[in-house]
Design a protein around this motif. Structure first.
Motif, PDB file in Angstrom:
ATOM      1  N   ASP A   1       0.813  -1.201   0.000  1.00 34.21           N
ATOM      2  CA  ASP A   1       0.000   0.000   0.000  1.00 34.21           C
ATOM      3  C   ASP A   1       0.866   1.278   0.000  1.00 34.21           C
ATOM      4  O   ASP A   1       0.592   2.212  -0.745  1.00 34.21           O
ATOM      5  CB  ASP A   1      -0.882  -0.012   1.248  1.00 34.21           C
ATOM      6  CG  ASP A   1      -2.229   0.586   0.965  1.00 34.21           C
ATOM      7  OD1 ASP A   1      -2.838   0.169  -0.044  1.00 34.21           O
ATOM      8  OD2 ASP A   1      -2.645   1.489   1.721  1.00 34.21           O
ATOM      9  N   HIS A   2       1.913   1.271   0.835  1.00 36.60           N
ATOM     10  CA  HIS A   2       2.840   2.410   0.872  1.00 36.60           C
ATOM     11  C   HIS A   2       3.482   2.614  -0.494  1.00 36.60           C
ATOM     12  O   HIS A   2       3.599   3.740  -0.973  1.00 36.60           O
ATOM     13  CB  HIS A   2       3.976   2.157   1.883  1.00 36.60           C
ATOM     14  CG  HIS A   2       3.610   2.550   3.275  1.00 36.60           C
ATOM     15  ND1 HIS A   2       4.279   2.060   4.372  1.00 36.60           N
ATOM     16  CD2 HIS A   2       2.661   3.388   3.739  1.00 36.60           C
ATOM     17  CE1 HIS A   2       3.732   2.597   5.456  1.00 36.60           C
ATOM     18  NE2 HIS A   2       2.759   3.392   5.102  1.00 36.60           N
ATOM     19  N   VAL A   3       3.914   1.518  -1.101  1.00 37.00           N
ATOM     20  CA  VAL A   3       4.591   1.603  -2.395  1.00 37.00           C
ATOM     21  C   VAL A   3       3.629   2.143  -3.457  1.00 37.00           C
ATOM     22  O   VAL A   3       3.967   3.045  -4.219  1.00 37.00           O
ATOM     23  CB  VAL A   3       5.154   0.224  -2.820  1.00 37.00           C
ATOM     24  CG1 VAL A   3       5.728   0.275  -4.221  1.00 37.00           C
ATOM     25  CG2 VAL A   3       6.221  -0.236  -1.820  1.00 37.00           C
ATOM     26  N   GLU A  38       0.915   3.949  -3.084  1.00 37.78           N
ATOM     27  CA  GLU A  38       0.595   5.358  -2.837  1.00 37.78           C
ATOM     28  C   GLU A  38       1.798   6.262  -3.124  1.00 37.78           C
ATOM     29  O   GLU A  38       1.662   7.315  -3.740  1.00 37.78           O
ATOM     30  CB  GLU A  38       0.138   5.547  -1.390  1.00 37.78           C
ATOM     31  CG  GLU A  38      -0.911   6.635  -1.271  1.00 37.78           C
ATOM     32  CD  GLU A  38      -1.109   7.097   0.159  1.00 37.78           C
ATOM     33  OE1 GLU A  38      -1.211   8.309   0.372  1.00 37.78           O
ATOM     34  OE2 GLU A  38      -1.136   6.237   1.064  1.00 37.78           O
ATOM     35  N   GLY A  39       2.974   5.827  -2.684  1.00 40.74           N
ATOM     36  CA  GLY A  39       4.188   6.606  -2.922  1.00 40.74           C
ATOM     37  C   GLY A  39       4.416   6.813  -4.406  1.00 40.74           C
ATOM     38  O   GLY A  39       4.689   7.925  -4.866  1.00 40.74           O
ATOM     39  N   LYS A  40       4.273   5.747  -5.195  1.00 45.35           N
ATOM     40  CA  LYS A  40       4.508   5.825  -6.640  1.00 45.35           C
ATOM     41  C   LYS A  40       3.478   6.694  -7.342  1.00 45.35           C
ATOM     42  O   LYS A  40       3.778   7.341  -8.342  1.00 45.35           O
ATOM     43  CB  LYS A  40       4.478   4.417  -7.256  1.00 45.35           C
ATOM     44  CG  LYS A  40       5.805   3.686  -7.134  1.00 45.35           C
ATOM     45  CD  LYS A  40       5.700   2.241  -7.560  1.00 45.35           C
ATOM     46  CE  LYS A  40       5.376   2.070  -9.025  1.00 45.35           C
ATOM     47  NZ  LYS A  40       5.411   0.653  -9.437  1.00 45.35           N
ATOM     48  N   LYS A  52       9.114  15.077   6.718  1.00 47.67           N
ATOM     49  CA  LYS A  52       7.992  14.150   6.477  1.00 47.67           C
ATOM     50  C   LYS A  52       8.413  12.945   5.650  1.00 47.67           C
ATOM     51  O   LYS A  52       7.749  11.914   5.649  1.00 47.67           O
ATOM     52  CB  LYS A  52       6.858  14.885   5.766  1.00 47.67           C
ATOM     53  CG  LYS A  52       6.185  15.912   6.643  1.00 47.67           C
ATOM     54  CD  LYS A  52       4.894  16.382   5.978  1.00 47.67           C
ATOM     55  CE  LYS A  52       4.288  17.546   6.712  1.00 47.67           C
ATOM     56  NZ  LYS A  52       3.743  18.545   5.784  1.00 47.67           N
ATOM     57  N   MET A  53       9.510  13.093   4.884  1.00 49.03           N
ATOM     58  CA  MET A  53      10.025  11.989   4.063  1.00 49.03           C
ATOM     59  C   MET A  53      11.470  11.724   4.438  1.00 49.03           C
ATOM     60  O   MET A  53      12.224  12.687   4.643  1.00 49.03           O
ATOM     61  CB  MET A  53       9.923  12.331   2.574  1.00 49.03           C
ATOM     62  CG  MET A  53       8.521  12.306   2.027  1.00 49.03           C
ATOM     63  SD  MET A  53       7.850  10.648   1.969  1.00 49.03           S
ATOM     64  CE  MET A  53       6.123  10.991   2.292  1.00 49.03           C
ATOM     65  N   PRO A  54      11.932  10.473   4.470  1.00 49.85           N
ATOM     66  CA  PRO A  54      11.133   9.254   4.306  1.00 49.85           C
ATOM     67  C   PRO A  54      10.121   9.099   5.444  1.00 49.85           C
ATOM     68  O   PRO A  54      10.371   9.597   6.548  1.00 49.85           O
ATOM     69  CB  PRO A  54      12.172   8.144   4.362  1.00 49.85           C
ATOM     70  CG  PRO A  54      13.502   8.753   4.559  1.00 49.85           C
ATOM     71  CD  PRO A  54      13.351  10.206   4.712  1.00 49.85           C
ATOM     72  N   LEU A  55       9.022   8.428   5.186  1.00 46.52           N
ATOM     73  CA  LEU A  55       7.973   8.220   6.187  1.00 46.52           C
ATOM     74  C   LEU A  55       8.555   7.683   7.489  1.00 46.52           C
ATOM     75  O   LEU A  55       9.439   6.835   7.464  1.00 46.52           O
ATOM     76  CB  LEU A  55       6.947   7.205   5.667  1.00 46.52           C
ATOM     77  CG  LEU A  55       5.949   7.620   4.594  1.00 46.52           C
ATOM     78  CD1 LEU A  55       5.008   6.457   4.313  1.00 46.52           C
ATOM     79  CD2 LEU A  55       5.155   8.839   4.997  1.00 46.52           C
TER      80      LEU A  55
HETATM   81  C1  HEC Z   1       7.835   3.945   3.115  1.00 44.80           C
HETATM   82  C2  HEC Z   1       7.555   4.546   1.872  1.00 44.80           C
HETATM   83  C3  HEC Z   1       8.146   5.899   1.517  1.00 44.80           C
HETATM   84  C4  HEC Z   1       9.461   6.298   1.531  1.00 44.80           C
HETATM   85  C5  HEC Z   1      10.667   5.468   1.951  1.00 44.80           C
HETATM   86  C6  HEC Z   1       9.491   7.641   1.022  1.00 44.80           C
HETATM   87  N1  HEC Z   1       8.227   8.053   0.719  1.00 44.80           N
HETATM   88 FE1  HEC Z   1       7.697   9.842  -0.094  1.00 44.80          FE
HETATM   89  N2  HEC Z   1       5.711   9.306   0.001  1.00 44.80           N
HETATM   90  C7  HEC Z   1       5.232   8.092   0.445  1.00 44.80           C
HETATM   91  C8  HEC Z   1       3.768   8.117   0.437  1.00 44.80           C
HETATM   92  C9  HEC Z   1       2.866   6.963   0.863  1.00 44.80           C
HETATM   93  C10 HEC Z   1       3.398   9.401  -0.041  1.00 44.80           C
HETATM   94  C11 HEC Z   1       2.005   9.962  -0.242  1.00 44.80           C
HETATM   95  C12 HEC Z   1       1.304  10.268   1.034  1.00 44.80           C
HETATM   96  C13 HEC Z   1       1.970  11.315   1.863  1.00 44.80           C
HETATM   97  O1  HEC Z   1       2.277  12.417   1.377  1.00 44.80           O
HETATM   98  O2  HEC Z   1       2.217  11.029   3.059  1.00 44.80           O
HETATM   99  C14 HEC Z   1       4.632  10.127  -0.294  1.00 44.80           C
HETATM  100  C15 HEC Z   1       4.699  11.416  -0.780  1.00 44.80           C
HETATM  101  C16 HEC Z   1       5.865  12.051  -1.155  1.00 44.80           C
HETATM  102  C17 HEC Z   1       5.909  13.338  -1.807  1.00 44.80           C
HETATM  103  C18 HEC Z   1       4.736  14.206  -2.112  1.00 44.80           C
HETATM  104  C19 HEC Z   1       4.439  14.260  -3.577  1.00 44.80           C
HETATM  105  C20 HEC Z   1       3.185  15.057  -3.845  1.00 44.80           C
HETATM  106  O3  HEC Z   1       2.642  14.888  -4.904  1.00 44.80           O
HETATM  107  O4  HEC Z   1       2.752  15.822  -2.975  1.00 44.80           O
HETATM  108  C21 HEC Z   1       7.245  13.614  -2.033  1.00 44.80           C
HETATM  109  C22 HEC Z   1       7.815  14.842  -2.739  1.00 44.80           C
HETATM  110  C23 HEC Z   1       8.015  12.515  -1.496  1.00 44.80           C
HETATM  111  N3  HEC Z   1       7.143  11.580  -0.974  1.00 44.80           N
HETATM  112  C24 HEC Z   1       9.376  12.453  -1.509  1.00 44.80           C
HETATM  113  C25 HEC Z   1      10.131  11.450  -0.891  1.00 44.80           C
HETATM  114  C26 HEC Z   1      11.577  11.475  -0.814  1.00 44.80           C
HETATM  115  C27 HEC Z   1      12.466  12.556  -1.404  1.00 44.80           C
HETATM  116  C28 HEC Z   1      11.932  10.348  -0.128  1.00 44.80           C
HETATM  117  C29 HEC Z   1      13.329   9.931   0.276  1.00 44.80           C
HETATM  118  C30 HEC Z   1      14.125  10.885   1.010  1.00 44.80           C
HETATM  119  C31 HEC Z   1      10.715   9.620   0.211  1.00 44.80           C
HETATM  120  N4  HEC Z   1       9.644  10.337  -0.265  1.00 44.80           N
HETATM  121  C32 HEC Z   1      10.656   8.406   0.878  1.00 44.80           C
HETATM  122  C33 HEC Z   1       5.991   7.014   0.826  1.00 44.80           C
HETATM  123  C34 HEC Z   1       7.366   7.021   1.007  1.00 44.80           C
END
Ligand code: HEC
Length: 157
Positions: free
Chosen positions: A79-81, A83-85, A116-119
């Motif tokens: 689910d995380h993957v 949504e993330g993608k 906020k990222m990584p989660l």
């Molecule tokens: C465990 C899974 C996971 C990892 C690891 C992760 N992300 Fe995410 N990311 C998500 C999910 C799920 C969302 C969508 C929901 C949210 O915003 O929380 C998201 C949303 C985002 C968004 C928002 C895009 C938008 O359209 O608003 C950005 C930018 C992003 N991530 C960047 C990153 C970056 C850069 C990293 C590494 C440093 C990272 N993420 C690592 C799961 C992950």
């Protein structure tokens, strides 16, 4: 049989039955983010950072931990993957418009600076994926330089 025992038995049976089902894995062969790397030219450190901290949820290839073999954990990760993608996929960078790339870079800066990222559910289990303050500074610098290149690209010749 006491009710509590019956419930316990049902839970065990459901858990075992679940193990026969698993979501499709997110895997891609080869250099699936080459377009992103070529276009945005991150330093080797940043390239490595994206690989270890972001690609698991934001690319077409996830490196799965052993516990992904256990349902329902496998479903939570899938689910995380998914949504993330949907939000950002580094393996699809070549298909994003200039505007979208610019916007994504701005979002990357925002999410990382805000922590906020990584989660947090992810960094809890993958300690080495949390970004250091120094890495955040380098990432912001790269974002700003790369955005200028994309913004110049938008101007008519
Ligand atoms: C465990 C899974 C996971 C990892 C690891 C992760 N992300 Fe995410 N990311 C998500 C999910 C799920 C969302 C969508 C929901 C949210 O915003 O929380 C998201 C949303 C985002 C968004 C928002 C895009 C938008 O359209 O608003 C950005 C930018 C992003 N991530 C960047 C990153 C970056 C850069 C990293 C590494 C440093 C990272 N993420 C690592 C799961 C992950």
């Amino acid at each position: 049989m006491k009710l509590i025992k019956k419930i316990g038995l049902v839970v065990v049976v459901v858990f075992i039955a679940m193990q026969f089902f698993s979501p499709t894995k997110n895997t891609a062969a080869g250099n699936h983010t080459s377009a992103f790397i070529t276009q945005t030219n991150p330093t080797p450190e940043l390239k490595n950072l994206f690989e270890t901290s972001c690609y698991d949820c934001h690319s077409n290839n996830t490196k799965y931990p052993w516990y992904n073999n256990i349902a329902p954990i496998s479903y939570l990760l899938a689910d995380h993957v998914k949504e993330g993608k949907e939000h950002l996929n580094f393996s699809e960078w070549q298909n994003y418009s200039l505007d979208k790339k610019d916007q994504m870079l701005a979002e990357i800066e925002e999410e990382v600076v805000d922590g906020k990222m990584p989660l947090s559910q992810y960094t809890l289990f993958h300690k080495d994926t949390e970004l250091t303050p120094n890495e955040v500074v380098n990432l912001v610098e790269w974002v700003r330089q790369t955005r200028i290149i994309y913004q110049l690209g938008k101007q008519p010749n």
